[in-house]
Enzyme design. Structure first.
Site, PDB file in Angstrom:
ATOM      1  N   ASN A  60      32.800-116.659   8.704  1.00 52.20           N
ATOM      2  CA  ASN A  60      31.667-117.053   8.033  1.00 52.20           C
ATOM      3  C   ASN A  60      31.631-117.854   6.699  1.00 52.20           C
ATOM      4  OD1 ASN A  60      29.058-116.919   6.821  1.00 52.20           O
ATOM      5  ND2 ASN A  60      29.066-114.693   6.367  1.00 52.20           N
ATOM      6  N   TRP A  61      31.328-118.959   7.041  1.00 55.96           N
ATOM      7  CA  TRP A  61      31.615-119.933   5.440  1.00 55.96           C
ATOM      8  C   TRP A  61      30.504-119.730   4.641  1.00 55.96           C
ATOM      9  CZ3 TRP A  61      33.579-125.339   7.691  1.00 55.96           C
ATOM     10  CH2 TRP A  61      34.754-125.314   8.296  1.00 55.96           C
ATOM     11  N   LYS A  62      29.371-119.215   4.926  1.00 56.95           N
ATOM     12  CA  LYS A  62      28.238-118.854   4.052  1.00 56.95           C
ATOM     13  C   LYS A  62      27.905-120.214   3.776  1.00 56.95           C
ATOM     14  CE  LYS A  62      30.592-114.503   2.536  1.00 56.95           C
ATOM     15  NZ  LYS A  62      30.421-113.509   1.636  1.00 56.95           N
ATOM     16  N   HIS A  93      23.129-110.298   8.198  1.00 57.67           N
ATOM     17  CA  HIS A  93      24.191-110.220   7.024  1.00 57.67           C
ATOM     18  C   HIS A  93      23.782-109.535   5.797  1.00 57.67           C
ATOM     19  CE1 HIS A  93      27.352-111.516   4.096  1.00 57.67           C
ATOM     20  NE2 HIS A  93      28.008-111.464   5.224  1.00 57.67           N
ATOM     21  N   GLU A 146      23.861-110.319   2.656  1.00 57.17           N
ATOM     22  CA  GLU A 146      23.506-111.313   1.944  1.00 57.17           C
ATOM     23  C   GLU A 146      21.885-111.551   2.379  1.00 57.17           C
ATOM     24  OE1 GLU A 146      26.751-113.670   2.070  1.00 57.17           O
ATOM     25  OE2 GLU A 146      27.867-112.404   0.909  1.00 57.17           O
ATOM     26  N   GLU A 164      30.050-104.101   8.066  1.00 54.50           N
ATOM     27  CA  GLU A 164      30.745-104.769   6.755  1.00 54.50           C
ATOM     28  C   GLU A 164      30.129-103.742   5.507  1.00 54.50           C
ATOM     29  OE1 GLU A 164      31.435-109.128   7.324  1.00 54.50           O
ATOM     30  OE2 GLU A 164      29.468-108.936   6.752  1.00 54.50           O
ATOM     31  N   GLY A 172      33.628-109.674  -0.464  1.00 58.49           N
ATOM     32  CA  GLY A 172      34.057-110.690  -1.406  1.00 58.49           C
ATOM     33  C   GLY A 172      34.537-110.125  -2.782  1.00 58.49           C
ATOM     34  N   SER A 178      36.756-108.516   2.835  1.00 61.12           N
ATOM     35  CA  SER A 178      37.726-108.696   2.067  1.00 61.12           C
ATOM     36  C   SER A 178      38.851-108.670   3.161  1.00 61.12           C
ATOM     37  CB  SER A 178      37.995-107.699   0.946  1.00 61.12           C
ATOM     38  OG  SER A 178      36.883-107.918  -0.217  1.00 61.12           O
ATOM     39  N   GLY A 186      34.893-113.771   5.566  1.00 61.82           N
ATOM     40  CA  GLY A 186      34.052-114.683   4.475  1.00 61.82           C
ATOM     41  C   GLY A 186      35.180-115.670   3.918  1.00 61.82           C
TER      42      GLY A 186
HETATM   43  C1  PEP Z   1      31.332-111.886   4.866  1.00 61.72           C
HETATM   44  O1  PEP Z   1      30.806-112.469   4.359  1.00 61.72           O
HETATM   45  O2  PEP Z   1      31.031-111.534   6.001  1.00 61.72           O
HETATM   46  C2  PEP Z   1      32.443-111.147   4.299  1.00 61.72           C
HETATM   47  C3  PEP Z   1      33.321-110.318   4.861  1.00 61.72           C
HETATM   48  O3  PEP Z   1      33.317-111.899   3.243  1.00 61.72           O
HETATM   49  P1  PEP Z   1      34.537-111.755   2.620  1.00 61.72           P
HETATM   50  O4  PEP Z   1      35.559-111.745   3.793  1.00 61.72           O
HETATM   51  O5  PEP Z   1      34.696-112.793   1.599  1.00 61.72           O
HETATM   52  O6  PEP Z   1      34.651-110.425   2.102  1.00 61.72           O
END
Ligand code: PEP
Length: 259
Positions: free
Chosen positions: A16-18, A103, A105, A173, A179, A219, A240
């Site tokens: 997921n590049w966000k 998600h 976010e 998640e 993050g 993470s 992410g």
């Molecule tokens: C995500 O945004 O879905 C995610 C898991 O981010 P990260 O791997 O950076 O924690």
């Protein structure tokens, strides 16, 4: 890590590049493709979800690599007066085959609730996309001992009743792990994933529920992927930050190399 039974789903590592990336970043997909060889392809599916501006060029870049491209959200509507939204058929038309929905976010920034996520997932599936539905508790919900209740409520509220195992992926998640560099213990991940698996079997029927991919996200990095991805009922990862660089993303995918 070979499949354990005929019903064990093929793992998926999804990036997921966000809201990160410009056309210059597409080079990372080309590099990922170079090490996604026959052995890895047999053992794990790979997906990159860039921002919507990069969907079409990412799909073009990924041609011939077997890396799938997906979106980070899609509207429940197919077309019309919905400024700023992207419909599932636009995702499909741009070369996307999957879409991340719900998600945390989006649940936070856009106040998305389970019912809306369910509508988005139904519409995405009806259009021919695979819906990756995200669930997960906040830090305060975990501290209050409500993790399983929250995840179960989100699961029941967000997944379309008639979805099949090939149309649906669940991503667990924990919001506090996204993050932050923090991850739950293996025991905690196993407990949540088993609960999700058992609920999917109740909702979708035993066989279909057994075959749905349940990803862990939060993470995931090259140095913890092996431990996290070997937990029971973890069928891959939603990544992410570590999906932005081919070297990190492919190091996570390498967990699934034979031998
Ligand atoms: C995500 O945004 O879905 C995610 C898991 O981010 P990260 O791997 O950076 O924690």
């Amino acid at each position: 890590m070979p499949p354990k039974s005929i019903l064990t789903p093929k793992p998926l590592v999804a990036g997921n590049w966000k809201m990160n990336g410009t056309r210059a970043s597409l080079h990372e997909i080309t590099v990922m493709g170079l090490s996604y060889d026959a052995d890895l392809r047999r053992n794990v599916d790979l997906l990159i979800c860039p921002p919507s501006t990069l969907l079409y060029p990412a799909a073009t870049t990924a041609l011939g690599t077997a890396i799938a491209i997906g979106a980070q959200d899609s509207s429940p509507k197919i077309s019309g007066a919905h400024t700023g939204d992207v419909s599932p058929n636009m995702v499909l038309d741009s070369g996307g085959s999957m879409v991340i929905l719900g998600h945390s976010e989006r649940r936070t920034d856009h106040l998305e609730k389970d019912a809306l996520i369910e509508q988005k997932a139904s519409s995405a599936i009806a259009t021919g996309l695979v819906a990756i539905v995200c669930v997960g508790e906040t830090s305060s919900e975990r501290q209050a001992g409500r993790t399983l209740a929250v995840v179960r409520r989100q699961l029941r509220g967000s997944i379309p009743r008639n979805a099949t195992a090939l149309q649906l992926v669940i991503a667990y998640e924990p919001v506090w792990a996204i993050g932050t560099g923090l991850t739950p213990t293996a025991t905690d991940v196993a407990e949540v994933h088993l609960t999700i698996r058992n609920d999917l079997k109740k909702i979708m029927g035993k066989q279909q529920g057994e075959m749905v991919r349940i990803l862990y996200g939060g993470s995931v990095k090259p140095n913890n992927a092996k431990e996290l991805l070997s937990i029971d009922n973890v069928n891959g990862a939603l990544v992410g930050g570590a999906s932005l660089k081919a070297i990190d993303f492919m190091a996570i995918a390498e967990t699934y190399r034979s031998g």
